[in-house]
Write a protein that holds these residues in place. Sequence first.
Motif, PDB file in Angstrom:
ATOM      1  N   GLY A 103       0.812  -1.217   0.000  1.00 34.62           N
ATOM      2  CA  GLY A 103       0.000   0.000   0.000  1.00 34.62           C
ATOM      3  C   GLY A 103       0.842   1.262   0.000  1.00 34.62           C
ATOM      4  O   GLY A 103       0.527   2.231  -0.695  1.00 34.62           O
ATOM      5  N   SER A 104       1.922   1.260   0.762  1.00 36.94           N
ATOM      6  CA  SER A 104       2.814   2.413   0.793  1.00 36.94           C
ATOM      7  C   SER A 104       3.415   2.675  -0.588  1.00 36.94           C
ATOM      8  O   SER A 104       3.434   3.817  -1.067  1.00 36.94           O
ATOM      9  CB  SER A 104       3.930   2.179   1.822  1.00 36.94           C
ATOM     10  N   ASP A 138       6.930   6.147   5.886  1.00 32.89           N
ATOM     11  CA  ASP A 138       5.464   6.087   5.883  1.00 32.89           C
ATOM     12  C   ASP A 138       4.958   5.372   7.127  1.00 32.89           C
ATOM     13  O   ASP A 138       4.055   5.850   7.814  1.00 32.89           O
ATOM     14  CB  ASP A 138       4.936   5.361   4.639  1.00 32.89           C
ATOM     15  N   MET A 139       5.530   4.213   7.407  1.00 32.89           N
ATOM     16  CA  MET A 139       5.090   3.420   8.563  1.00 32.89           C
ATOM     17  C   MET A 139       5.259   4.205   9.863  1.00 32.89           C
ATOM     18  O   MET A 139       4.409   4.152  10.744  1.00 32.89           O
ATOM     19  CB  MET A 139       5.855   2.097   8.667  1.00 32.89           C
ATOM     20  N   THR A 140       6.364   4.944   9.952  1.00 35.19           N
ATOM     21  CA  THR A 140       6.614   5.749  11.147  1.00 35.19           C
ATOM     22  C   THR A 140       5.624   6.903  11.226  1.00 35.19           C
ATOM     23  O   THR A 140       5.025   7.153  12.280  1.00 35.19           O
ATOM     24  CB  THR A 140       8.061   6.287  11.129  1.00 35.19           C
ATOM     25  N   GLU A 172      14.797   1.577  -5.864  1.00 34.04           N
ATOM     26  CA  GLU A 172      13.434   2.092  -5.856  1.00 34.04           C
ATOM     27  C   GLU A 172      12.532   0.973  -6.329  1.00 34.04           C
ATOM     28  O   GLU A 172      12.883   0.232  -7.252  1.00 34.04           O
ATOM     29  CB  GLU A 172      13.311   3.321  -6.744  1.00 34.04           C
ATOM     30  N   TYR A 173      11.392   0.848  -5.688  1.00 32.01           N
ATOM     31  CA  TYR A 173      10.464  -0.245  -5.974  1.00 32.01           C
ATOM     32  C   TYR A 173       9.180   0.283  -6.580  1.00 32.01           C
ATOM     33  O   TYR A 173       8.714   1.367  -6.242  1.00 32.01           O
ATOM     34  CB  TYR A 173      10.104  -0.987  -4.682  1.00 32.01           C
ATOM     35  N   SER A 174       8.621  -0.530  -7.456  1.00 34.92           N
ATOM     36  CA  SER A 174       7.264  -0.291  -7.940  1.00 34.92           C
ATOM     37  C   SER A 174       6.522  -1.612  -7.840  1.00 34.92           C
ATOM     38  O   SER A 174       7.127  -2.684  -7.858  1.00 34.92           O
ATOM     39  CB  SER A 174       7.270   0.239  -9.379  1.00 34.92           C
ATOM     40  N   VAL A 175       5.220  -1.523  -7.717  1.00 37.95           N
ATOM     41  CA  VAL A 175       4.389  -2.716  -7.560  1.00 37.95           C
ATOM     42  C   VAL A 175       4.089  -3.289  -8.937  1.00 37.95           C
ATOM     43  O   VAL A 175       3.696  -2.563  -9.857  1.00 37.95           O
ATOM     44  CB  VAL A 175       3.081  -2.374  -6.804  1.00 37.95           C
ATOM     45  N   THR A 176       4.279  -4.589  -9.078  1.00 32.59           N
ATOM     46  CA  THR A 176       3.991  -5.272 -10.342  1.00 32.59           C
ATOM     47  C   THR A 176       2.489  -5.570 -10.427  1.00 32.59           C
ATOM     48  O   THR A 176       1.747  -5.377  -9.460  1.00 32.59           O
ATOM     49  CB  THR A 176       4.756  -6.608 -10.422  1.00 32.59           C
TER      50      THR A 176
END
Length: 188
Positions: free
Chosen positions: A10-11, A26-28, A73-77
């Motif tokens: 989700g982040s 984000d989590m923090t 850097e990550y992106s969601v597949t």
Amino acid sequence: MSTVRLLVLGSILRRGVSHGYAVLRDMTTWRVDTWTNVKPGSIYHALDKLESQGMIEAAASGAGAKLGPSRKEYSVTKQGKAEFFRLLEAALVSPDILQFSAGVAFMEWLPRNEVIALLEQRRSVLDASLRLLKSLPVDERPSEPSRHPELVGIWIGYVESEAASTERILANVQAGRYDFKSERLEAE
């Protein structure tokens, strides 16, 4: 692990592209440690696991004007997005407060009518649990823990509270509160 996976996916989805530190930030910022059992170390473990399972893709960020080491850097597949929605739907019907909390955090990603149906399903599960708990035999001097009136009372109180919270959220969603992503897209 499913709560961590949901939050991490989700982040990244909210940002489009994100590096691990931004997910941790984000989590923090969201203070997830107060409403879930997610710990900072589990976030990086989840990123590695999600990448190895093809749920997210990583690429080294460009050097650009930034000084210092490059970061992944990550992106969601496509597969990761499907997993996010599967986890989100499961969280919104879960009787587990930690999973449910993560589901509520991202419920606006689903269509409003789907959230309503999922919340109604959760309410039904909680109502069935309450009926079962209230039917349990208790003894004034219990010979086993399952018959202790205080223990059964604790669980009845917990499930009643969860049912009331679910009913309140359901009423708010039905009343048109909250902006749902699908409605924003339709308005554009």
